[in-house]
Enzyme design. Structure first.
Site, PDB file in Angstrom:
ATOM      1  N   ASN A 191      62.601  -3.176  72.631  1.00 35.08           N
ATOM      2  CA  ASN A 191      61.778  -2.936  73.820  1.00 35.08           C
ATOM      3  C   ASN A 191      60.453  -3.635  73.559  1.00 35.08           C
ATOM      4  OD1 ASN A 191      60.253  -1.977  75.928  1.00 35.08           O
ATOM      5  ND2 ASN A 191      60.028   0.095  75.098  1.00 35.08           N
ATOM      6  N   TRP A 192      60.289  -4.758  74.220  1.00 39.57           N
ATOM      7  CA  TRP A 192      59.083  -5.566  73.954  1.00 39.57           C
ATOM      8  C   TRP A 192      57.827  -4.957  74.568  1.00 39.57           C
ATOM      9  CZ3 TRP A 192      60.223 -11.562  74.470  1.00 39.57           C
ATOM     10  CH2 TRP A 192      61.157 -11.921  73.507  1.00 39.57           C
ATOM     11  N   LYS A 193      57.989  -4.029  75.492  1.00 40.88           N
ATOM     12  CA  LYS A 193      56.855  -3.427  76.216  1.00 40.88           C
ATOM     13  C   LYS A 193      56.043  -4.538  76.908  1.00 40.88           C
ATOM     14  CE  LYS A 193      56.899   0.179  72.764  1.00 40.88           C
ATOM     15  NZ  LYS A 193      56.370   1.477  72.440  1.00 40.88           N
ATOM     16  N   HIS A 213      61.513   5.354  80.221  1.00 35.31           N
ATOM     17  CA  HIS A 213      60.817   5.341  78.929  1.00 35.31           C
ATOM     18  C   HIS A 213      59.614   6.303  79.017  1.00 35.31           C
ATOM     19  CE1 HIS A 213      58.445   3.915  75.525  1.00 35.31           C
ATOM     20  NE2 HIS A 213      59.572   3.406  75.051  1.00 35.31           N
ATOM     21  N   GLU A 260      56.678   5.994  78.135  1.00 35.48           N
ATOM     22  CA  GLU A 260      55.438   5.353  78.602  1.00 35.48           C
ATOM     23  C   GLU A 260      55.437   5.218  80.123  1.00 35.48           C
ATOM     24  OE1 GLU A 260      55.654   1.922  76.017  1.00 35.48           O
ATOM     25  OE2 GLU A 260      55.314   3.240  74.299  1.00 35.48           O
ATOM     26  N   GLU A 267      64.228   9.480  72.121  1.00 36.39           N
ATOM     27  CA  GLU A 267      62.977   8.984  71.553  1.00 36.39           C
ATOM     28  C   GLU A 267      61.924  10.088  71.543  1.00 36.39           C
ATOM     29  OE1 GLU A 267      62.723   4.446  71.919  1.00 36.39           O
ATOM     30  OE2 GLU A 267      61.882   5.297  73.742  1.00 36.39           O
ATOM     31  N   GLY A 305      55.700   4.407  68.285  1.00 38.56           N
ATOM     32  CA  GLY A 305      54.525   3.590  67.987  1.00 38.56           C
ATOM     33  C   GLY A 305      53.543   4.248  67.029  1.00 38.56           C
ATOM     34  N   SER A 358      59.680   4.387  65.869  1.00 41.32           N
ATOM     35  CA  SER A 358      59.288   3.794  64.580  1.00 41.32           C
ATOM     36  C   SER A 358      60.467   3.418  63.696  1.00 41.32           C
ATOM     37  CB  SER A 358      58.296   4.718  63.851  1.00 41.32           C
ATOM     38  OG  SER A 358      57.139   4.924  64.650  1.00 41.32           O
ATOM     39  N   GLY A 410      60.732  -0.528  69.345  1.00 43.87           N
ATOM     40  CA  GLY A 410      59.546  -1.127  69.963  1.00 43.87           C
ATOM     41  C   GLY A 410      58.912  -2.155  69.048  1.00 43.87           C
ATOM     42  N   GLY A 411      57.883  -1.736  68.319  1.00 40.81           N
ATOM     43  CA  GLY A 411      57.072  -2.638  67.491  1.00 40.81           C
ATOM     44  C   GLY A 411      57.878  -3.597  66.624  1.00 40.81           C
TER      45      GLY A 411
HETATM   46  C1  PEP Z   1      59.936   2.306  72.013  1.00 36.28           C
HETATM   47  O1  PEP Z   1      59.061   1.688  72.583  1.00 36.28           O
HETATM   48  O2  PEP Z   1      60.939   2.642  72.645  1.00 36.28           O
HETATM   49  C2  PEP Z   1      59.776   2.608  70.590  1.00 36.28           C
HETATM   50  C3  PEP Z   1      60.664   3.359  70.008  1.00 36.28           C
HETATM   51  O3  PEP Z   1      58.684   2.078  69.957  1.00 36.28           O
HETATM   52  P1  PEP Z   1      58.427   2.011  68.366  1.00 36.28           P
HETATM   53  O4  PEP Z   1      59.693   1.507  67.739  1.00 36.28           O
HETATM   54  O5  PEP Z   1      57.289   1.055  68.212  1.00 36.28           O
HETATM   55  O6  PEP Z   1      58.096   3.389  67.914  1.00 36.28           O
END
Ligand code: PEP
Length: 249
Positions: free
Chosen positions: A10-12, A95, A97, A167, A173, A213, A234-235
């Site tokens: 997930n590039w956000k 999501h 966010e 999640e 994050g 994470s 994500g990251g």
């Molecule tokens: C996400 O954005 O869905 C996510 C899990 O982010 P991260 O891996 O950075 O925690």
């Protein structure tokens, strides 16, 4: 039958179209894995160049969001038809966010899930609890409610093809990963809930990811759990580390 793993990035709100192409060029040799589905969910403006850059590879390009109407006066939104026409197969829905900053609710998530299926898109449906909810001991109740509403009026046939991403909000994050036992407990509860709504076959077929994470160092332990069928990342999906996650074994 063993479920095929699905590992999605997930590039956000990261990567311009030019940067997206460069990142795919960098990651494509690292994310080869015939045993898993590999998806890069990218910002809407990156979808078409990303699709071109990923041609001939095992990478599927997905979207991070979509609206639940076909077309019309919804300035700034992107429709399922637009995604399909661009060649998209997967779309992240709900999501945390989007729920936190863009007022998405369980009800809008359900509308989007129904619309995605109507257009042959595979939704990656996100659910997860806050730290307060976990501390209050209401995680499972909360997740069950999110799942029950997300799947309202979705037939078993369609539900089987869905992907659910568990999640925990406190792990997104933050660098704080749920332990593999914590993640497994909730993913198992999600599968049981799907079994109650539908039947055993649907529960066994549906794929459930863990997200929060995930990185190259913790992916193997998480993905080895019987109810965790991959990850939403994500990251780490923006770095070469994503190659390690995809090739976690
Ligand atoms: C996400 O954005 O869905 C996510 C899990 O982010 P991260 O891996 O950075 O925690």
């Amino acid at each position: 039958m063993a479920r095929r793993k699905i590992i999605a990035g997930n590039w956000k709100m990261n990567m311009t179209p030019t940067e997206a192409v460069a990142l795919i060029d960098e990651l494509k040799p690292l994310v080869v894995n015939d045993e898993a589905d590999v998806v890069f969910c990218v910002p809407a403006i990156d979808i078409i160049p990303a699709m071109e850059a990923a041609k001939g590879t095992n990478i599927h390009i997905g979207a991070e969001n979509m609206y639940f109407e076909e077309k019309g006066a919804y300035t700034g939104e992107i429709s399922p038809k637009m995604l399909v026409d661009a060649g998209v197969k997967y779309v992240i829905i709900g999501h945390s966010e989007r729920r936190e900053y863009f007022a998405e609710t369980d009800e809008t998530v359900n509308k989007k899930v129904l619309k995605a299926f109507e257009h042959g898109l595979t939704p990656i449906i996100c659910c997860g609890e806050s730290l307060t909810q976990r501390e209050q001991g209401i995680t499972i109740d909360w997740i069950r409610q999110q799942i029950k509403i997300a799947f309202l009026n979705v037939t078993a046939d369609k539900a089987k093809a869905a992907v659910i991403a568990y999640e925990p909000i406190w792990a997104i994050g933050t660098g704080k990963t749920a332990t593999s036992d914590q993640a497994e407990e909730v993913c198992a509860a999600i599968r049981a809930c799907i079994g109650e709504i539908y039947d055993e076959a649907t529960a066994e077929a549906i794929r459930i990811q863990y997200g929060g994470s995930v990185n190259g160092a913790n992916a193997a332990e998480l993905f080895a759990k019987p109810n965790i069928d991959g990850g939403l990342v994500g990251g780490a999906s923006l770095k070469p580390d994503f190659g390690k996650i995809v090739n976690y074994k």
